[in-house]
Design a protein around this motif. Structure first.
Motif, mmCIF file in Angstrom:
data_model
loop_
_atom_site.group_PDB
_atom_site.id
_atom_site.type_symbol
_atom_site.label_atom_id
_atom_site.label_comp_id
_atom_site.label_asym_id
_atom_site.label_seq_id
_atom_site.Cartn_x
_atom_site.Cartn_y
_atom_site.Cartn_z
ATOM 1 N N LYS A 1 -2.451 7.729 17.831
ATOM 2 C CA LYS A 1 -1.851 6.390 17.741
ATOM 3 C C LYS A 1 -2.805 5.364 18.355
ATOM 4 O O LYS A 1 -2.940 4.248 17.848
ATOM 5 C CB LYS A 1 -0.494 6.414 18.472
ATOM 6 C CG LYS A 1 0.184 5.058 18.646
ATOM 7 C CD LYS A 1 0.855 4.590 17.384
ATOM 8 C CE LYS A 1 1.880 3.496 17.551
ATOM 9 N NZ LYS A 1 1.400 2.219 18.065
ATOM 10 N N ALA B 1 0.871 -1.183 0.000
ATOM 11 C CA ALA B 1 0.000 0.000 0.000
ATOM 12 C C ALA B 1 0.905 1.227 0.000
ATOM 13 O O ALA B 1 1.964 1.224 0.627
ATOM 14 C CB ALA B 1 -0.880 0.003 1.237
ATOM 15 N N LYS C 1 -2.171 -7.999 3.628
ATOM 16 C CA LYS C 1 -1.115 -7.684 4.608
ATOM 17 C C LYS C 1 -1.665 -6.536 5.447
ATOM 18 O O LYS C 1 -2.089 -5.519 4.900
ATOM 19 C CB LYS C 1 0.142 -7.284 3.836
ATOM 20 C CG LYS C 1 1.228 -6.596 4.624
ATOM 21 C CD LYS C 1 2.586 -6.767 3.941
ATOM 22 C CE LYS C 1 2.694 -6.193 2.554
ATOM 23 N NZ LYS C 1 3.040 -4.762 2.512
ATOM 24 N N THR D 1 3.898 -6.229 11.394
ATOM 25 C CA THR D 1 4.053 -5.200 12.426
ATOM 26 C C THR D 1 5.244 -5.509 13.328
ATOM 27 O O THR D 1 5.633 -6.666 13.479
ATOM 28 C CB THR D 1 2.766 -5.102 13.284
ATOM 29 O OG1 THR D 1 2.952 -4.101 14.282
ATOM 30 C CG2 THR D 1 2.408 -6.406 13.964
ATOM 31 N N HIS D 2 5.769 -4.439 13.938
ATOM 32 C CA HIS D 2 6.807 -4.610 14.959
ATOM 33 C C HIS D 2 6.210 -4.405 16.339
ATOM 34 O O HIS D 2 6.935 -4.295 17.326
ATOM 35 C CB HIS D 2 7.943 -3.614 14.729
ATOM 36 C CG HIS D 2 8.485 -3.686 13.338
ATOM 37 N ND1 HIS D 2 8.328 -2.682 12.426
ATOM 38 C CD2 HIS D 2 9.151 -4.681 12.699
ATOM 39 C CE1 HIS D 2 8.875 -3.039 11.276
ATOM 40 N NE2 HIS D 2 9.373 -4.255 11.411
ATOM 41 N N ASN D 3 4.893 -4.312 16.365
ATOM 42 C CA ASN D 3 4.216 -4.034 17.630
ATOM 43 C C ASN D 3 4.004 -5.348 18.393
ATOM 44 O O ASN D 3 3.304 -6.251 17.930
ATOM 45 C CB ASN D 3 2.878 -3.352 17.317
ATOM 46 C CG ASN D 3 2.137 -2.927 18.552
ATOM 47 O OD1 ASN D 3 1.771 -3.752 19.373
ATOM 48 N ND2 ASN D 3 1.921 -1.631 18.679
ATOM 49 N N THR E 1 -5.244 4.283 15.837
ATOM 50 C CA THR E 1 -4.629 3.359 14.859
ATOM 51 C C THR E 1 -4.503 1.965 15.476
ATOM 52 O O THR E 1 -4.853 0.962 14.851
ATOM 53 C CB THR E 1 -3.234 3.869 14.435
ATOM 54 O OG1 THR E 1 -3.382 5.167 13.872
ATOM 55 C CG2 THR E 1 -2.567 2.957 13.424
ATOM 56 N N ARG F 1 0.177 -0.723 9.831
ATOM 57 C CA ARG F 1 -0.356 0.536 10.360
ATOM 58 C C ARG F 1 -0.237 1.615 9.275
ATOM 59 O O ARG F 1 -1.182 2.305 8.978
ATOM 60 C CB ARG F 1 0.384 0.913 11.652
ATOM 61 C CG ARG F 1 -0.118 0.102 12.846
ATOM 62 C CD ARG F 1 0.565 0.467 14.143
ATOM 63 N NE ARG F 1 -0.130 -0.083 15.294
ATOM 64 C CZ ARG F 1 -0.107 -1.351 15.679
ATOM 65 N NH1 ARG F 1 0.601 -2.231 14.990
ATOM 66 N NH2 ARG F 1 -0.768 -1.762 16.742
ATOM 67 N N GLY F 2 0.930 1.727 8.639
ATOM 68 C CA GLY F 2 1.061 2.704 7.542
ATOM 69 C C GLY F 2 2.328 3.530 7.670
ATOM 70 O O GLY F 2 2.716 3.894 8.778
#
Ligand SMILES: Cc1cc2nc3c(=O)[nH]c(=O)nc-3n(C[C@H](O)[C@H](O)[C@H](O)COP(=O)(O)OP(=O)(O)OC[C@H]3O[C@@H](n4cnc5c(N)ncnc54)[C@H](O)[C@@H]3O)c2cc1C
Length: 396
Positions: A272, A186, A245, A299-301, A275, A248-249
């Motif tokens: 945040k 995206a 996929k 994600t790395h979250n 999001t 978040r962006g």
């Protein structure tokens, strides 16, 4: 292993694939990137020098530093070493020809050839099941922008677009023929509609039985959770698997600036927390509908990743479910990727590759994002430091 046994603080597992020398090297690079002023100055200078056509010193400076941490290699065969290093720990690689910001027909042809090569590479290699693409590397940005805005294309633009579509449909067919998944990134919100339309059309062709074509949804956009739900309903009716996929962006500042400049409401969430709420809600919706949906949790979250594993556990889904996949960028959050892989989940690294001089825009984004994302950098450094201490390397 269940989600409550997953431990993202296990640095021994996270960095087992790195030698002592590599560990210390990465630590030094991260320590540099952590200096916000240095990154700001470095990226400004690098951008100016590129504009002036002076690439050689930048290439030299980046090759053994950030490039080495965040990219696989200049060619596919040079990336093989890293691909194998990861796969020894069950971590797959998603090949991402990292060349960006190109606009000529020759550039598009080159990118098409690179993706074709990557699909052939993946077909013979267990360590790679997925190839990634950016449609702006295959279609002129200005045409995408017009299509998004519903504007009529000129005759010449129609021909160029037709040619671009031929390339894309050819790549999708090739991927499907060889059982390789094709991810579509995206990008900016003002070109997203044609990307959504094209990927859905390709899914109608190739996602009847398994997820081959993946779109990307950016949950930092206010309207995307709704879009996701709506599109899954369409996919159900059409009898296909909606593969996506979830991210978040990455273009938050750019989106805000354009909205202000052109005086329309910023499409990005107000905070945040908003999001995060939509990202986690999208995970829940996907897992509730997993028969019809395939996701890459990109994600790395740690909270979102853990949530996804908990939801899988609650639904009694196997850790290696075919429709659920986790991915982090190469050089980031090894603690998530390698601990997931060890626990039996499908885990991978997004691996950009390509000539250093062409990957510079990606590297600049990486450095900037890593300094601007609150907490991300500190966490990488802390984990590397812990592992250096655990191995008693005493370099600090
Ligand atoms: C495998 C992979 C593939 C990716 N592909 C794409 C892609 O195709 N397109 C794309 O755009 N990005 C992509 N990204 C990048 C991604 O969108 C994020 O920029 C990046 O991963 C950081 O988000 P996070 O979930 O990892 O971490 P977190 O640190 O939890 O979240 C940071 C993100 O939250 C959002 N955010 C931060 N502050 C605010 C705020 N004040 N208000 C609203 N939102 C806020 C932003 O999106 C920011 O990047 C990809 C990432 C990965 C790992």
């Amino acid at each position: 292993m269940t989600s409550d046994q997953l431990n993202f603080n296990d640095t021994e597992t996270a960095f087992a694939h790195k030698s002592n020398r590599e560990l210390v090297h990465d630590f030094e690079i991260y320590r540099l990137i952590n200096q916000g002023w240095l990154v700001r100055m470095g990226t400004r200078t690098a951008s100016r020098m590129i504009k002036w056509g002076i690439k050689a010193p930048i290439v030299l400076g980046m090759r053994s530093t950030v490039y080495d941490v965040f990219c696989g290699g200049e060619t596919l065969s040079l990336a093989t070493k890293k691909i194998n290093q990861l796969y020894a720990y069950e971590v797959q690689s998603i090949l991402d020809y990292g060349v960006e910001g190109k606009e000529t027909e020759e550039d598009f042809e080159r990118t098409t050839n690179a993706i074709t090569q990557a699909i052939f590479f993946a077909k013979n290699y267990d360590a790679v099941d997925i190839v990634s693409s950016k449609f702006t590397g295959l279609i002129p940005f200005a045409i995408l922008e017009k299509l998004h805005g519903g504007e009529e294309l000129s005759q010449e633009e129609k021909e160029i677009y037709g040619h671009s579509k031929e390339r894309i449909y050819g790549l999708a067919k090739l991927a499907s023929d060889h059982n390789v998944s094709l991810f579509v990134d995206a990008e900016e919100s003002w070109i997203q509609q044609p990307l959504d339309d094209l990927t859905f059309d390709l899914m109608l062709k190739y996602n009847k039985e398994k997820p081959i074509i993946y779109n990307t949804i950016q949950l930092y956009r206010k309207d995307r959770l709704e879009f996701f739900k709506r599109t899954v309903e369409q996919a159900k009716k059409a009898g296909i698997i909606y593969a996506v996929k979830l991210v978040r962006g990455a273009y938050m500042e750019k989106e805000k600036k354009r909205a202000e400049k052109m005086n329309y409401p910023n499409p990005i969430q107000n905070s945040k927390t908003d999001t995060d709420r939509d990202y986690n809600e999208a995970l829940k919706f996907a897992i509730d509908n997993i028969e019809h949906v395939a996701i890459c949790v990109a994600t790395h979250n740690e909270e979102s990743t853990m949530l996804a594993t908990q939801l899988m556990h609650e639904k009694k889904l196997p850790t290696n479910h075919d429709h659920i996949h986790f991915s982090q960028l190469l050089g980031m959050s090894d603690n998530i990727t390698f601990n997931l892989a060890k626990a039996g989940y499908h885990a991978s690294k997004y691996m950009p590759y390509g000539p250093v001089k062409d990957v510079i825009p990606y590297l600049i984004r990486r450095a900037q994002e890593n300094t601007s994302v609150a907490g991300q950098m500190g966490r990488e450094l802390k984990l590397l430091k812990e592992e250096i201490r655990r191995r008693r390397l005493f370099v600090l």
